[in-house]
Design a protein around this motif. Structure first.
Motif, PDB file in Angstrom:
ATOM      1  N   SER A 383     -13.579 -17.269  22.796  1.00  0.00           N
ATOM      2  CA  SER A 383     -14.687 -18.072  23.317  1.00  0.00           C
ATOM      3  C   SER A 383     -15.263 -17.441  24.579  1.00  0.00           C
ATOM      4  O   SER A 383     -16.485 -17.402  24.768  1.00  0.00           O
ATOM      5  CB  SER A 383     -14.203 -19.493  23.612  1.00  0.00           C
ATOM      6  N   ARG A 384     -14.383 -16.933  25.439  1.00  0.00           N
ATOM      7  CA  ARG A 384     -14.870 -16.289  26.666  1.00  0.00           C
ATOM      8  C   ARG A 384     -15.629 -15.007  26.332  1.00  0.00           C
ATOM      9  O   ARG A 384     -16.644 -14.700  26.968  1.00  0.00           O
ATOM     10  CB  ARG A 384     -13.701 -15.977  27.592  1.00  0.00           C
ATOM     11  N   ALA A 385     -15.163 -14.261  25.336  1.00  0.00           N
ATOM     12  CA  ALA A 385     -15.871 -13.050  24.933  1.00  0.00           C
ATOM     13  C   ALA A 385     -17.274 -13.392  24.429  1.00  0.00           C
ATOM     14  O   ALA A 385     -18.237 -12.670  24.717  1.00  0.00           O
ATOM     15  CB  ALA A 385     -15.085 -12.323  23.851  1.00  0.00           C
ATOM     16  N   ALA A 386     -17.403 -14.499  23.685  1.00  0.00           N
ATOM     17  CA  ALA A 386     -18.716 -14.925  23.202  1.00  0.00           C
ATOM     18  C   ALA A 386     -19.635 -15.285  24.361  1.00  0.00           C
ATOM     19  O   ALA A 386     -20.816 -14.913  24.381  1.00  0.00           O
ATOM     20  CB  ALA A 386     -18.562 -16.113  22.253  1.00  0.00           C
ATOM     21  N   LEU A 387     -19.102 -16.003  25.354  1.00  0.00           N
ATOM     22  CA  LEU A 387     -19.907 -16.367  26.521  1.00  0.00           C
ATOM     23  C   LEU A 387     -20.336 -15.134  27.311  1.00  0.00           C
ATOM     24  O   LEU A 387     -21.487 -15.034  27.741  1.00  0.00           O
ATOM     25  CB  LEU A 387     -19.118 -17.314  27.432  1.00  0.00           C
ATOM     26  N   GLU A 389     -20.716 -12.100  26.211  1.00  0.00           N
ATOM     27  CA  GLU A 389     -21.714 -11.355  25.447  1.00  0.00           C
ATOM     28  C   GLU A 389     -23.076 -12.020  25.548  1.00  0.00           C
ATOM     29  O   GLU A 389     -24.101 -11.347  25.680  1.00  0.00           O
ATOM     30  CB  GLU A 389     -21.270 -11.267  23.987  1.00  0.00           C
ATOM     31  N   ALA A 390     -23.095 -13.352  25.486  1.00  0.00           N
ATOM     32  CA  ALA A 390     -24.364 -14.073  25.617  1.00  0.00           C
ATOM     33  C   ALA A 390     -24.953 -13.888  27.009  1.00  0.00           C
ATOM     34  O   ALA A 390     -26.170 -13.737  27.160  1.00  0.00           O
ATOM     35  CB  ALA A 390     -24.153 -15.550  25.319  1.00  0.00           C
ATOM     36  N   TRP A 391     -24.092 -13.864  28.024  1.00  0.00           N
ATOM     37  CA  TRP A 391     -24.603 -13.763  29.388  1.00  0.00           C
ATOM     38  C   TRP A 391     -25.162 -12.385  29.723  1.00  0.00           C
ATOM     39  O   TRP A 391     -25.912 -12.233  30.676  1.00  0.00           O
ATOM     40  CB  TRP A 391     -23.517 -14.171  30.389  1.00  0.00           C
ATOM     41  N   LYS A 392     -24.825 -11.384  28.941  1.00  0.00           N
ATOM     42  CA  LYS A 392     -25.489 -10.096  29.126  1.00  0.00           C
ATOM     43  C   LYS A 392     -26.978 -10.245  28.844  1.00  0.00           C
ATOM     44  O   LYS A 392     -27.827  -9.715  29.565  1.00  0.00           O
ATOM     45  CB  LYS A 392     -24.882  -9.049  28.184  1.00  0.00           C
ATOM     46  N   GLY A 449     -21.085 -20.530  32.489  1.00  0.00           N
ATOM     47  CA  GLY A 449     -20.128 -21.582  32.182  1.00  0.00           C
ATOM     48  C   GLY A 449     -18.691 -21.104  32.311  1.00  0.00           C
ATOM     49  O   GLY A 449     -18.393 -19.921  32.123  1.00  0.00           O
ATOM     50  N   GLN A 450     -17.788 -22.013  32.632  1.00  0.00           N
ATOM     51  CA  GLN A 450     -16.383 -21.679  32.818  1.00  0.00           C
ATOM     52  C   GLN A 450     -15.539 -22.463  31.821  1.00  0.00           C
ATOM     53  O   GLN A 450     -15.565 -23.698  31.812  1.00  0.00           O
ATOM     54  CB  GLN A 450     -15.946 -22.011  34.241  1.00  0.00           C
TER      55      GLN A 450
END
Length: 524
Positions: A383-387, A389-392, A449-450
């Motif tokens: 889930s953190r990896a998805a976030l 990647e999106a934040w890039k 998001g955290q």
């Protein structure tokens, strides 16, 4: 043709031609991409019909349809709406906030003087930005205008902004922000060849001016269409008269493409599929009994029992319409039979299929599946990896809206503030380097998001202690706050707690210190 081919051609012309054709085919097959993507011989590629064109054929001539379909998807398809609003909320959110960061070393002033100047500028800018007078329509403040401009940029592919001056007796500043929908930038009737889709090109192919129509092309209002020519840069002032928010994907591209363009077909087909499944599930839940009447009975086709209220009927004026409803009993006319297809099914493949399609769309939009559908069921690491990647993508687009929209408008406002004497900045109007030093700023927006705040805070502490980051940077990234403002506020809070006797740890330490001093005095 060599000597052998010529000899064969005398005896067998057909065979000579086949040899020549085979030789040409070998030349093609043995050249680079002709073995794969550019092959014209492979059966898998023979059915691929492709035709290339310039940006005019590929983009400009298709923009009208792309905009209309993209907006239709945004207004009527939940997944498209969610995708655009997800990007808007994470990139802009409540609005990017000014954080002035002047180059005090170049300007020759102290850090304290720079901090005082920045605080004064931010206070003055907030006075303008939070007022409805910053909007030419007097409907939105600056932060709301950011949201509208960015969302329009996503849905339509571009947004145009003009910066007129209109003074009001109850407001200090005359700068206004006027948002213009992309459709209004169009070529006038009988336009010259150097005007392409409303964009006028100069001698070297540069954008010289834009042509703005007074009436929206899709508006139903009648009236004479007139175009106003607005130069990109003022001849005397050199100021940017019109801002063009667009993302280029090809050289020599002058108009923007909606972000949904690559997935328009997939979104529409998926929407139709979802609607069909929803309709099938609804019909399956309706229990309707059909009674076939005989010649002697009154088979008027009326509903027996409670039936369906008129306001809920699909077509009240059509006698041939048969309304299905839960628990209704319908009498058929003599000789009529109800032949119903059986829609009753629990489509087990619906969710996996839709999930697979959404993942492909997410890849095209640079939004991971978990972020796109707001569904985090994987492990913490996944889930953190998805976030991340999106934040890039979110950070890249935030930099875009900050540099192309917020910063130019801020510089226009700062120039006016200096001209009317609200802000003092020596040399701002004379030296471009001084102007840049005074205009430097950051634009802070929503923080990332955290998933696990404790882990995120511990990681931030370790980065600061190891020198990989600073407290100021971590404060911005984690809470979108300002470290120095937090620091000064914390000093005030701690002093207030100590003065009020609420800081027990401080009182205990003070007590120990006093006892130690008394003990040392007794020993002396």
């Amino acid at each position: 043709m060599n000597m052998i081919d010529r000899a064969i051609a005398v005896v067998s012309p057909v065979r000579a031609v086949k040899r020549q054709v085979a030789r040409k085919q070998l030349d093609i097959l043995n050249t680079g991409y002709s073995n794969s993507g550019a092959s014209k011989q492979k059966k898998s590629m023979r059915g691929w019909r492709s035709k290339g064109g310039s940006t005019k054929e590929d983009i400009d001539e298709n923009l009208e349809m792309l905009r209309e379909r993209s907006r239709d998807l945004y207004m009527n398809t939940p997944l498209a709406t969610g995708a655009l609003k997800t990007i808007r909320t994470n990139v802009v959110g409540y609005g990017l906030v000014l954080n002035s960061q002047i180059d005090h070393e170049f300007l020759g002033i102290t850090e304290q003087q720079a901090d005082e100047w920045e605080t004064h500028v931010e206070r003055e800018f907030s006075l303008w930005a939070k007022s409805l007078m910053c909007d030419s329509m007097q409907m939105h403040n600056f932060y709301e205008l950011q949201q509208i401009a960015f969302l329009s940029f996503l849905a339509s592919g571009e947004t145009f902004v003009t910066l007129p001056h209109r003074y009001h007796k109850e407001h200090w500043y005359g700068l206004r922000v006027q948002l213009i929908e992309s459709d209004r930038i169009s070529s006038p009737t009988n336009a010259s060849k150097n005007i392409i889709n409303g964009v006028e090109l100069g001698t070297f192919g540069e954008v010289a001016a834009y042509h703005i129509c007074n009436i929206h092309p899709l508006s139903m209002d009648s009236g004479k269409k007139e175009w106003k020519r607005v130069e990109k840069f003022g001849k005397l002032s050199g100021r940017q008269n019109i801002l063009h928010l667009m993302e280029s994907e090809r050289p020599e591209q002058r108009r923007g493409v909606p972000i949904l363009a690559p997935v328009i077909e997939s979104l529409k087909q998926l929407d139709r599929y979802s609607e069909a499944e929803l309709t099938a599930a609804l019909i399956s839940s309706l229990m309707t009994v059909f009674i076939e009447t005989t010649e002697d009975e009154d088979g008027s086709g009326q509903v027996i029992g409670e039936g369906i209220p008129e306001e809920e009927q699909v077509d009240q004026e059509d006698d041939m319409t048969v309304e299905l409803a839960a628990g209704s009993v319908i009498a058929l006319n003599p000789g009529e039979k109800a032949n119903m297809s059986n829609p009753a099914r629990n489509n087990a493949s619906f969710d996996p299929f839709v999930t697979a399609i959404i993942r492909q769309m997410g890849a095209a939009l640079e939004i991971p599946y978990e972020v796109l559908v707001k569904h985090f069921t994987s492990s913490y690491s996944a889930s953190r990896a998805a976030l991340l990647e999106a934040w890039k993508m979110f950070k890249m687009r935030r930099e875009f809206i900050a540099s192309r929209f917020c910063q130019p408008i801020y510089e226009e406002w700062l120039t006016e503030a200096i001209l009317i004497g609200r802000i003092h900045a020596p040399g701002f109007l004379e030296n471009p380097l001084i102007r840049q030093a005074y205009s430097t700023a950051e634009w802070n927006g929503p923080s990332q998001g955290q998933l696990d705040p404790l882990k995120e805070v511990n990681a931030a502490i370790k980065r600061v202690e190891a020198g990989f980051s600073t407290r100021a940077r971590e404060t911005v990234e984690m809470t979108s706050g300002n470290f120095w403002r937090n620091h000064y506020q914390r000093v005030r809070e701690e002093n207030a707690r100590r003065d009020a006797g609420l800081d027990l740890a401080y009182l205990e330490a003070l007590k120990v210190l006093q006892e130690k001093e008394v003990k040392e005095n007794d020993e002396d």
